[in-house]
Design an enzyme around this catalytic site. Structure first.
Site, PDB file in Angstrom:
ATOM      1  N   GLU A   3       0.846  -1.197   0.000  1.00 32.57           N
ATOM      2  CA  GLU A   3       0.000   0.000   0.000  1.00 32.57           C
ATOM      3  C   GLU A   3       0.887   1.254   0.000  1.00 32.57           C
ATOM      4  O   GLU A   3       1.855   1.326   0.744  1.00 32.57           O
ATOM      5  CB  GLU A   3      -0.905  -0.018   1.244  1.00 32.57           C
ATOM      6  CG  GLU A   3      -1.824   1.169   1.363  1.00 32.57           C
ATOM      7  CD  GLU A   3      -2.584   1.430   0.071  1.00 32.57           C
ATOM      8  OE1 GLU A   3      -3.271   0.522  -0.413  1.00 32.57           O
ATOM      9  OE2 GLU A   3      -2.483   2.555  -0.464  1.00 32.57           O
ATOM     10  N   PHE A   4       0.506   2.229  -0.814  1.00 38.30           N
ATOM     11  CA  PHE A   4       1.321   3.451  -0.924  1.00 38.30           C
ATOM     12  C   PHE A   4       0.607   4.694  -0.403  1.00 38.30           C
ATOM     13  O   PHE A   4       1.078   5.813  -0.607  1.00 38.30           O
ATOM     14  CB  PHE A   4       1.737   3.666  -2.392  1.00 38.30           C
ATOM     15  CG  PHE A   4       2.553   2.528  -2.935  1.00 38.30           C
ATOM     16  CD1 PHE A   4       3.911   2.435  -2.651  1.00 38.30           C
ATOM     17  CD2 PHE A   4       1.972   1.524  -3.693  1.00 38.30           C
ATOM     18  CE1 PHE A   4       4.675   1.372  -3.121  1.00 38.30           C
ATOM     19  CE2 PHE A   4       2.722   0.460  -4.176  1.00 38.30           C
ATOM     20  CZ  PHE A   4       4.076   0.382  -3.890  1.00 38.30           C
ATOM     21  N   LEU A   5      -0.519   4.524   0.273  1.00 41.10           N
ATOM     22  CA  LEU A   5      -1.263   5.713   0.734  1.00 41.10           C
ATOM     23  C   LEU A   5      -0.479   6.489   1.780  1.00 41.10           C
ATOM     24  O   LEU A   5       0.372   5.935   2.476  1.00 41.10           O
ATOM     25  CB  LEU A   5      -2.637   5.321   1.279  1.00 41.10           C
ATOM     26  CG  LEU A   5      -2.759   4.443   2.537  1.00 41.10           C
ATOM     27  CD1 LEU A   5      -2.493   5.197   3.816  1.00 41.10           C
ATOM     28  CD2 LEU A   5      -4.139   3.825   2.586  1.00 41.10           C
ATOM     29  N   ARG A   6      -0.779   7.787   1.823  1.00 45.05           N
ATOM     30  CA  ARG A   6      -0.202   8.658   2.859  1.00 45.05           C
ATOM     31  C   ARG A   6      -1.277   8.971   3.878  1.00 45.05           C
ATOM     32  O   ARG A   6      -2.423   9.213   3.494  1.00 45.05           O
ATOM     33  CB  ARG A   6       0.257   9.995   2.268  1.00 45.05           C
ATOM     34  CG  ARG A   6       1.374   9.938   1.290  1.00 45.05           C
ATOM     35  CD  ARG A   6       1.388  11.188   0.438  1.00 45.05           C
ATOM     36  NE  ARG A   6       0.144  11.311  -0.339  1.00 45.05           N
ATOM     37  CZ  ARG A   6      -0.262  12.413  -0.953  1.00 45.05           C
ATOM     38  NH1 ARG A   6       0.439  13.529  -0.864  1.00 45.05           N
ATOM     39  NH2 ARG A   6      -1.385  12.434  -1.646  1.00 45.05           N
ATOM     40  N   CYS A  48       5.994   4.735   9.337  1.00 44.23           N
ATOM     41  CA  CYS A  48       6.559   3.914   8.256  1.00 44.23           C
ATOM     42  C   CYS A  48       7.988   4.241   7.833  1.00 44.23           C
ATOM     43  O   CYS A  48       8.835   3.348   7.845  1.00 44.23           O
ATOM     44  CB  CYS A  48       5.617   3.929   7.077  1.00 44.23           C
ATOM     45  SG  CYS A  48       4.108   3.034   7.503  1.00 44.23           S
TER      46      CYS A  48
HETATM   47  N1  LIG Z   1      -0.038   3.992   8.214  1.00 40.52           N
HETATM   48  C1  LIG Z   1       0.244   4.152   6.928  1.00 40.52           C
HETATM   49  O1  LIG Z   1       0.131   5.248   6.388  1.00 40.52           O
HETATM   50  C2  LIG Z   1       0.689   3.004   6.094  1.00 40.52           C
HETATM   51  C3  LIG Z   1       1.008   1.775   6.659  1.00 40.52           C
HETATM   52  N2  LIG Z   1       1.436   0.736   5.861  1.00 40.52           N
HETATM   53  C4  LIG Z   1       1.712  -0.577   6.457  1.00 40.52           C
HETATM   54  O2  LIG Z   1       0.455  -1.206   6.742  1.00 40.52           O
HETATM   55  C5  LIG Z   1       0.546  -2.004   7.925  1.00 40.52           C
HETATM   56  C6  LIG Z   1      -0.500  -1.546   8.920  1.00 40.52           C
HETATM   57  O3  LIG Z   1      -0.206  -0.226   9.286  1.00 40.52           O
HETATM   58  P1  LIG Z   1      -1.252   0.713  10.065  1.00 40.52           P
HETATM   59  O4  LIG Z   1      -2.578   0.602   9.424  1.00 40.52           O
HETATM   60  O5  LIG Z   1      -0.619   2.038  10.199  1.00 40.52           O
HETATM   61  O6  LIG Z   1      -1.299  -0.033  11.481  1.00 40.52           O
HETATM   62  P2  LIG Z   1      -2.155   0.347  12.768  1.00 40.52           P
HETATM   63  O7  LIG Z   1      -1.268   0.086  13.928  1.00 40.52           O
HETATM   64  O8  LIG Z   1      -2.789   1.684  12.600  1.00 40.52           O
HETATM   65  O9  LIG Z   1      -3.335  -0.739  12.749  1.00 40.52           O
HETATM   66  C7  LIG Z   1      -3.170  -2.108  12.918  1.00 40.52           C
HETATM   67  C8  LIG Z   1      -4.492  -2.705  13.411  1.00 40.52           C
HETATM   68  O10 LIG Z   1      -4.350  -4.126  13.488  1.00 40.52           O
HETATM   69  C9  LIG Z   1      -5.038  -4.571  14.643  1.00 40.52           C
HETATM   70  N3  LIG Z   1      -4.547  -5.907  15.007  1.00 40.52           N
HETATM   71  C10 LIG Z   1      -3.383  -6.257  15.605  1.00 40.52           C
HETATM   72  N4  LIG Z   1      -3.300  -7.597  15.715  1.00 40.52           N
HETATM   73  C11 LIG Z   1      -4.421  -8.106  15.168  1.00 40.52           C
HETATM   74  C12 LIG Z   1      -4.915  -9.429  14.947  1.00 40.52           C
HETATM   75  N5  LIG Z   1      -4.226 -10.497  15.316  1.00 40.52           N
HETATM   76  N6  LIG Z   1      -6.118  -9.580  14.359  1.00 40.52           N
HETATM   77  C13 LIG Z   1      -6.853  -8.503  13.967  1.00 40.52           C
HETATM   78  N7  LIG Z   1      -6.425  -7.240  14.131  1.00 40.52           N
HETATM   79  C14 LIG Z   1      -5.232  -7.041  14.721  1.00 40.52           C
HETATM   80  C15 LIG Z   1      -4.756  -3.500  15.674  1.00 40.52           C
HETATM   81  O11 LIG Z   1      -5.694  -3.546  16.737  1.00 40.52           O
HETATM   82  C16 LIG Z   1      -4.883  -2.238  14.801  1.00 40.52           C
HETATM   83  O12 LIG Z   1      -6.216  -1.768  14.789  1.00 40.52           O
HETATM   84  C17 LIG Z   1       1.996  -1.863   8.393  1.00 40.52           C
HETATM   85  O13 LIG Z   1       2.743  -2.916   7.849  1.00 40.52           O
HETATM   86  C18 LIG Z   1       2.439  -0.544   7.781  1.00 40.52           C
HETATM   87  O14 LIG Z   1       3.827  -0.503   7.573  1.00 40.52           O
HETATM   88  C19 LIG Z   1       1.541   0.857   4.507  1.00 40.52           C
HETATM   89  C20 LIG Z   1       1.222   2.046   3.894  1.00 40.52           C
HETATM   90  C21 LIG Z   1       0.766   3.208   4.627  1.00 40.52           C
HETATM   91  O1  LIG Z   2       4.321   3.335   4.009  1.00 44.38           O
HETATM   92  C1  LIG Z   2       3.734   4.251   4.516  1.00 44.38           C
HETATM   93  O2  LIG Z   2       3.257   4.243   5.640  1.00 44.38           O
HETATM   94  C2  LIG Z   2       3.569   5.550   3.803  1.00 44.38           C
HETATM   95  O3  LIG Z   2       4.682   6.389   4.202  1.00 44.38           O
HETATM   96  C3  LIG Z   2       4.648   7.710   3.665  1.00 44.38           C
HETATM   97  O4  LIG Z   2       3.458   8.379   4.060  1.00 44.38           O
HETATM   98  P1  LIG Z   2       3.297   9.088   5.491  1.00 44.38           P
HETATM   99  O5  LIG Z   2       4.252   8.477   6.467  1.00 44.38           O
HETATM  100  O6  LIG Z   2       1.849   9.074   5.787  1.00 44.38           O
HETATM  101  O7  LIG Z   2       3.687  10.605   5.308  1.00 44.38           O
HETATM  102  P2  LIG Z   2       4.603  11.474   4.332  1.00 44.38           P
HETATM  103  O8  LIG Z   2       3.784  12.574   3.811  1.00 44.38           O
HETATM  104  O9  LIG Z   2       5.339  10.645   3.364  1.00 44.38           O
HETATM  105  O10 LIG Z   2       5.645  12.083   5.376  1.00 44.38           O
HETATM  106  C4  LIG Z   2       6.548  11.263   6.086  1.00 44.38           C
HETATM  107  C5  LIG Z   2       7.501  12.121   6.891  1.00 44.38           C
HETATM  108  O11 LIG Z   2       8.384  12.825   6.028  1.00 44.38           O
HETATM  109  C6  LIG Z   2       8.375  14.209   6.356  1.00 44.38           C
HETATM  110  N1  LIG Z   2       8.586  14.996   5.115  1.00 44.38           N
HETATM  111  C7  LIG Z   2       7.844  14.753   4.006  1.00 44.38           C
HETATM  112  C8  LIG Z   2       8.079  15.469   2.841  1.00 44.38           C
HETATM  113  C9  LIG Z   2       9.081  16.450   2.811  1.00 44.38           C
HETATM  114  O12 LIG Z   2       9.349  17.136   1.782  1.00 44.38           O
HETATM  115  N2  LIG Z   2       9.796  16.659   3.938  1.00 44.38           N
HETATM  116  C10 LIG Z   2       9.585  15.962   5.096  1.00 44.38           C
HETATM  117  O13 LIG Z   2      10.294  16.196   6.107  1.00 44.38           O
HETATM  118  C11 LIG Z   2       7.016  14.466   6.983  1.00 44.38           C
HETATM  119  O14 LIG Z   2       7.056  15.597   7.828  1.00 44.38           O
HETATM  120  C12 LIG Z   2       6.805  13.182   7.740  1.00 44.38           C
HETATM  121  O15 LIG Z   2       7.435  13.235   9.010  1.00 44.38           O
HETATM  122  C13 LIG Z   2       4.650   7.621   2.127  1.00 44.38           C
HETATM  123  O16 LIG Z   2       4.563   8.932   1.588  1.00 44.38           O
HETATM  124  C14 LIG Z   2       3.488   6.763   1.627  1.00 44.38           C
HETATM  125  O17 LIG Z   2       3.565   6.622   0.222  1.00 44.38           O
HETATM  126  C15 LIG Z   2       3.575   5.381   2.288  1.00 44.38           C
HETATM  127  O18 LIG Z   2       2.483   4.565   1.902  1.00 44.38           O
END
Ligand SMILES: NC(=O)C1=CN([C@@H]2O[C@H](COP(=O)(O)OP(=O)(O)OC[C@H]3O[C@@H](n4cnc5c(N)ncnc54)[C@H](O)[C@@H]3O)[C@@H](O)[C@H]2O)C=CC1
Ligand SMILES: O=C(O)[C@H]1O[C@H](OP(=O)(O)OP(=O)(O)OC[C@H]2O[C@@H](n3ccc(=O)[nH]c3=O)[C@H](O)[C@@H]2O)[C@H](O)[C@@H](O)[C@@H]1O
Length: 436
Positions: A149-152, A261
């Site tokens: 997933e690549f969402l921010r 992340c």
């Molecule tokens: N947060 C982000 O912007 C992004 C995160 N990722 C990746 O996606 C994955 C998830 O990240 P987040 O959504 O941020 O995590 P999060 O910590 O916000 O959510 C994880 C959820 O999983 C639940 N959980 C834990 N163990 C469980 C189980 N055994 N069964 C069912 N639910 C369970 C937790 O209660 C929690 O609600 C990570 O690998 C992260 O690196 C990828 C792209 C963007």
């Molecule tokens: O794997 C993930 O969780 C996600 O990580 C980042 O998303 P996110 O962490 O939500 O936020 P970003 O907007 O990327 O910022 C990350 C950090 O970099 C910093 N940043 C960003 C941009 C910039 O120009 N300078 C800078 O210092 C931000 O302040 C922040 O602390 C990536 O942008 C997403 O594509 C990816 O899916």
């Protein structure tokens, strides 16, 4: 299609909601009972702009449901997404216990063909591990897909609904057809679904995050060098970014990258390198430079106050790791505040969304103020950690009235140097000359 999503954090809940929005019947499973109760009562448990509207609409349309039962999730979904945490382990690697634990449980529960999708960010080889773990538990046919997933955060709904690309790593034609069908509505604009093998998909995610973290870190180094030689990083940034090979985005210097992340993913890729007899030297530097950058304002603050911060009052604007989120994981504000507290300072903090999360971590060691101006009352200096839009054009006269002295340490370069000079502030930012 019937879809199950295991884990309803920032990724899982957005994935589930957006897949319901395109007409799928989605069941979201989480282990956290309170969270599930909240969602069943129609409450979004995280702050993510625009999620609430879709969430409400799809619950009302009966396309989005919640449960704590993995059995229900496994029965329901033709496709089962794993959106589980992959936090940093002690040695820097990604902790796969959530993903592999769920895989084992799913293996014990499936009784007909399922596609299990790794949405979590996982190291190269994890799809194979998930396959092995499930195979040990069952003879039922299944496929494992890597779909990073690549969402921010802050833009998650838009990023999910209109992705620049969707990456799918798999080796089964049956799963390919299902995944293509599921994602078709999201690529109507012509952006591609890129199909590849599982390992390449897994590495694509780490490569993308590590590249972006490196880009930011490079600019932080340029900013630090600007200060040494009297150049202005804002001008350098504009001069560089207009080259389309470089691009304008992700060139903003500051007090380091944070979040759930970048920090963990850069370390995990570095560790994967080590495990495979490869030394990622560039990532080694990125990790070290970013650690330093998070606290780069502290020596300046200490030196301004001649090393004596005891009893000084600081206003802190911005606690989340970036604007438009309540997420405080690896937020630079945390490192700054911990240090200032240790030095005996009093902190009056404000953030539009992240205060409840910060309160869980800092308890009553901070003064939580629900108004950005009130937080500056009798402050000896204002420290800006996050660039929320509301901080961009403050009433400087109000600040001057409130503060003991007009002093700003700005970790996000929010203000124009000429403007701030005319307002009569002492102003220290990143990669630009000090005013005052
Ligand atoms: N947060 C982000 O912007 C992004 C995160 N990722 C990746 O996606 C994955 C998830 O990240 P987040 O959504 O941020 O995590 P999060 O910590 O916000 O959510 C994880 C959820 O999983 C639940 N959980 C834990 N163990 C469980 C189980 N055994 N069964 C069912 N639910 C369970 C937790 O209660 C929690 O609600 C990570 O690998 C992260 O690196 C990828 C792209 C963007
Ligand atoms: O794997 C993930 O969780 C996600 O990580 C980042 O998303 P996110 O962490 O939500 O936020 P970003 O907007 O990327 O910022 C990350 C950090 O970099 C910093 N940043 C960003 C941009 C910039 O120009 N300078 C800078 O210092 C931000 O302040 C922040 O602390 C990536 O942008 C997403 O594509 C990816 O899916």
């Amino acid at each position: 299609m019937n879809i199950s999503v295991i884990g309803t954090g920032y990724v899982g809940l957005v994935t589930g909601t957006c897949l319901a929005e395109t007409g799928n019947d989605v069941l979201c499973i989480d282990i956290n009972e309170d969270k599930v109760k909240q969602m069943q009562n129609g409450v979004v448990p995280i702050y993510e702009p625009h999620l609430d509207v879709l969430f409400d609409r799809n619950i009302k349309a009966n396309r989005l449901k919640f449960s704590t039962s993995l059995q229900e999730g496994v029965n329901h979904g033709d496709i089962i997404f794993l959106a589980l945490p992959t936090p940093e382990d002690e040695d820097g690697s990604a902790d796969l216990s959530y993903v592999l634990g769920a895989a084992k449980d799913i293996g014990q529960l499936i009784n007909d063909y399922k596609v299990i999708v790794d949405k979590s960010t996982v190291p190269v080889g994890t799809a194979n591990k998930v396959t092995e773990v499930i195979s040990k538990e069952t003879n039922v046919d299944f496929d494992v897909v890597s779909n990073p997933e690549f969402l921010r955060e802050g833009f998650a709904v838009d990023d999910f609904l209109k992705p620049e690309r969707i990456v799918i790593g798999l080796s089964s034609e049956r799963a390919t057809a299902l995944m293509q069908k599921l994602y078709k509505p999201f690529v109507r604009s012509g952006n591609p679904i890129i199909v590849m093998d599982e390992k390449s998909a897994e590495l694509t995610k780490y490569a993308a995050n590590s590249f972006l973290a490196t880009k930011i870190t490079f600019m932080n180094e340029i900013a630090n060098f600007c200060e040494k030689v009297g150049a202005d990083v804002d001008k350098v940034r504009r001069g560089m970014g207009t080259d389309s090979r470089i691009g304008k985005r992700f060139l903003f210097p500051g007090i380091g990258y944070g979040g759930s992340c970048f920090p963990k993913d850069v370390k995990a890729l570095h560790k994967s390198g080590k495990d495979n007899d490869y030394n990622f030297q560039i990532l080694d530097s990125v990790i070290q430079i970013n650690n330093k950058q998070k606290t780069i304002l502290l020596p300046r603050i200490e030196s301004y106050f001649n090393g004596d911060l005891k009893g000084k009052t600081f206003a802190i604007w911005g606690l989340a790791f970036k604007p438009e989120t309540d997420d405080i994981r690896e937020a630079p504000s945390i490192y700054i505040m911990e240090h200032l507290l240790k030095k005996g300072a009093k902190l009056q903090v404000f953030d539009p969304e992240a205060m409840p999360n910060i309160k869980k971590r800092f308890g009553n060691t901070l003064q939580y103020i629900d108004n950005m101006y009130a937080a500056t009352k009798q402050a000896d200096a204002l420290i800006i950690c996050t660039e929320w839009s509301i901080f961009r054009t403050p009433d400087f006269n109000k600040l001057k009235e409130n503060m003991n002295k007009p002093i700003i340490f700005d970790g996000r370069n929010l203000y124009d140097l000429e403007d701030i000079k005319n307002q009569g502030f002492y102003y220290s930012s990143i990669g630009r000359k000090i005013i005052g």
